[in-house]
Design a protein around this motif. Structure first.
Motif, PDB file in Angstrom:
ATOM      1  N   GLU A  10       0.840  -1.201   0.000  1.00 22.93           N
ATOM      2  CA  GLU A  10       0.000   0.000   0.000  1.00 22.93           C
ATOM      3  C   GLU A  10       0.877   1.254   0.000  1.00 22.93           C
ATOM      4  O   GLU A  10       0.596   2.222  -0.706  1.00 22.93           O
ATOM      5  N   GLU A  11       1.937   1.231   0.766  1.00 25.35           N
ATOM      6  CA  GLU A  11       2.858   2.370   0.776  1.00 25.35           C
ATOM      7  C   GLU A  11       3.509   2.548  -0.588  1.00 25.35           C
ATOM      8  O   GLU A  11       3.669   3.688  -1.054  1.00 25.35           O
ATOM      9  N   HIS A  12       3.851   1.469  -1.251  1.00 27.49           N
ATOM     10  CA  HIS A  12       4.396   1.566  -2.615  1.00 27.49           C
ATOM     11  C   HIS A  12       3.374   2.196  -3.555  1.00 27.49           C
ATOM     12  O   HIS A  12       3.734   3.038  -4.396  1.00 27.49           O
ATOM     13  N   ARG A  13       2.120   1.810  -3.436  1.00 26.97           N
ATOM     14  CA  ARG A  13       1.079   2.420  -4.288  1.00 26.97           C
ATOM     15  C   ARG A  13       0.976   3.918  -4.007  1.00 26.97           C
ATOM     16  O   ARG A  13       0.842   4.724  -4.936  1.00 26.97           O
ATOM     17  N   ASN A  14       1.043   4.293  -2.734  1.00 29.34           N
ATOM     18  CA  ASN A  14       0.968   5.715  -2.385  1.00 29.34           C
ATOM     19  C   ASN A  14       2.185   6.477  -2.896  1.00 29.34           C
ATOM     20  O   ASN A  14       2.055   7.604  -3.395  1.00 29.34           O
ATOM     21  N   ILE A  15       3.346   5.882  -2.785  1.00 31.91           N
ATOM     22  CA  ILE A  15       4.559   6.515  -3.304  1.00 31.91           C
ATOM     23  C   ILE A  15       4.449   6.675  -4.821  1.00 31.91           C
ATOM     24  O   ILE A  15       4.829   7.714  -5.376  1.00 31.91           O
ATOM     25  N   GLU A 156       4.969   1.933  15.835  1.00 31.49           N
ATOM     26  CA  GLU A 156       3.900   2.481  14.989  1.00 31.49           C
ATOM     27  C   GLU A 156       4.134   3.953  14.710  1.00 31.49           C
ATOM     28  O   GLU A 156       4.452   4.717  15.596  1.00 31.49           O
ATOM     29  N   ARG A 157       3.947   4.283  13.474  1.00 27.80           N
ATOM     30  CA  ARG A 157       3.907   5.683  13.053  1.00 27.80           C
ATOM     31  C   ARG A 157       3.020   5.738  11.840  1.00 27.80           C
ATOM     32  O   ARG A 157       3.198   4.975  10.908  1.00 27.80           O
ATOM     33  N   ARG A 158       2.078   6.624  11.862  1.00 23.60           N
ATOM     34  CA  ARG A 158       1.173   6.751  10.727  1.00 23.60           C
ATOM     35  C   ARG A 158       1.882   7.444   9.575  1.00 23.60           C
ATOM     36  O   ARG A 158       2.710   8.308   9.777  1.00 23.60           O
ATOM     37  N   ASP A 159       1.483   7.060   8.394  1.00 24.02           N
ATOM     38  CA  ASP A 159       1.956   7.731   7.191  1.00 24.02           C
ATOM     39  C   ASP A 159       1.414   9.156   7.252  1.00 24.02           C
ATOM     40  O   ASP A 159       0.208   9.360   7.350  1.00 24.02           O
ATOM     41  N   GLY A 185      -6.883  12.390 -13.487  1.00 22.53           N
ATOM     42  CA  GLY A 185      -7.030  10.934 -13.450  1.00 22.53           C
ATOM     43  C   GLY A 185      -5.723  10.260 -13.153  1.00 22.53           C
ATOM     44  O   GLY A 185      -5.340   9.298 -13.820  1.00 22.53           O
ATOM     45  N   GLY A 186      -4.987  10.788 -12.160  1.00 27.70           N
ATOM     46  CA  GLY A 186      -3.675  10.262 -11.804  1.00 27.70           C
ATOM     47  C   GLY A 186      -3.641   8.754 -11.818  1.00 27.70           C
ATOM     48  O   GLY A 186      -4.499   8.091 -11.264  1.00 27.70           O
ATOM     49  N   ARG A 187      -2.673   8.198 -12.499  1.00 24.72           N
ATOM     50  CA  ARG A 187      -2.475   6.760 -12.613  1.00 24.72           C
ATOM     51  C   ARG A 187      -2.128   6.205 -11.238  1.00 24.72           C
ATOM     52  O   ARG A 187      -1.408   6.780 -10.474  1.00 24.72           O
ATOM     53  N   ARG A 188      -2.673   5.041 -10.943  1.00 29.72           N
ATOM     54  CA  ARG A 188      -2.386   4.392  -9.673  1.00 29.72           C
ATOM     55  C   ARG A 188      -1.550   3.156  -9.904  1.00 29.72           C
ATOM     56  O   ARG A 188      -1.596   2.548 -10.947  1.00 29.72           O
ATOM     57  N   GLY A 189      -0.801   2.793  -8.909  1.00 28.74           N
ATOM     58  CA  GLY A 189      -0.006   1.569  -8.969  1.00 28.74           C
ATOM     59  C   GLY A 189       1.469   1.870  -8.988  1.00 28.74           C
ATOM     60  O   GLY A 189       1.883   3.017  -9.054  1.00 28.74           O
ATOM     61  N   CYS A 190       2.242   0.852  -8.924  1.00 27.19           N
ATOM     62  CA  CYS A 190       3.702   0.968  -8.867  1.00 27.19           C
ATOM     63  C   CYS A 190       4.260   0.964 -10.279  1.00 27.19           C
ATOM     64  O   CYS A 190       5.111   0.170 -10.613  1.00 27.19           O
ATOM     65  N   GLY A 191       3.804   1.826 -11.143  1.00 22.11           N
ATOM     66  CA  GLY A 191       4.230   1.761 -12.508  1.00 22.11           C
ATOM     67  C   GLY A 191       5.378   2.555 -12.783  1.00 22.11           C
ATOM     68  O   GLY A 191       6.266   2.600 -13.428  1.00 22.11           O
TER      69      GLY A 191
END
Length: 191
Positions: A10-15, A156-159, A185-191
């Motif tokens: 999930e963090e990779h997707r957010n990055i 624990e530390r929240r993003d 329409g920002g692309r999502r995913g680790c692309g």
């Protein structure tokens, strides 16, 4: 699947979302346009803070457990700790470049664009390597006991950007990112 693996993905997707937004702003700048400097600086600030403080320490714990508990399986894996040091150095250089830009320094537009494009490409490459090699190996060989030890070691530390409540210093970036994604329409995913 272990909760930590889900969290890391999930963090990779957010990055990746941040890299998409940054990439868009860089292309605006490359075409002599006026990018949203709040997004550019916010992304640079985020990369200085969150990966080193929260994301990489999680990966480092998983990596250390892999190397310690399953050295044979981990033998051919790349050196994640060395990669994270390189990522940190790259982030610092990128942030310095953005500071120069915002400080009205006499730096060529082409140099900034090249530095930003290289930063984005190398960050994506790093995440793809983790997604293709490191995380699947961890999923395959780490046991429930391994995961329990990793979980116990995590503080624990929240993003600060994508957590339930964005920390105050990243609230503006979060809003700009959401606006950008809605508009483009920002692309999502680790692309």
């Amino acid at each position: 699947m272990a909760a930590i693996i889900q969290a890391l993905r999930e963090e990779h997707r957010n990055i990746a979302r941040l890299l998409d937004a940054l990439s868009h702003q860089v292309e605006v700048f490359a075409e002599a346009g006026d990018p949203d400097y709040d997004i550019v600086l916010g992304v640079a600030d985020y990369f200085i803070d969150y990966p080193d403080q929260c994301h990489h320490p999680k990966e480092n714990l998983v990596y250390a457990r892999l190397k310690h508990a399953h050295p044979g399986e981990a033998e051919g894996l790349f050196d994640l700790l060395a990669e994270h040091r390189q990522v940190h150095e790259r982030v610092v250089r990128f942030h310095e470049t953005i500071d120069l830009l915002l400080g009205q320094s006499d730096i060529a537009r082409a140099s900034i664009v090249a530095a930003a494009r290289a930063f984005i490409a190398l960050e994506r490459e790093h995440m793809q390597k983790e997604e293709a090699q490191f995380l699947p190996l961890a999923e395959r060989v780490l046991t429930a006991e391994d995961w329990a030890q990793i979980e116990a070691a995590l503080a624990e530390r929240r993003d600060p950007l994508f957590g339930e409540r964005a920390e105050q210093n990243f609230a503006a970036l979060r809003e700009r990112l959401l606006e950008w994604e809605a508009e483009f329409g920002g692309r999502r995913g680790c692309g």
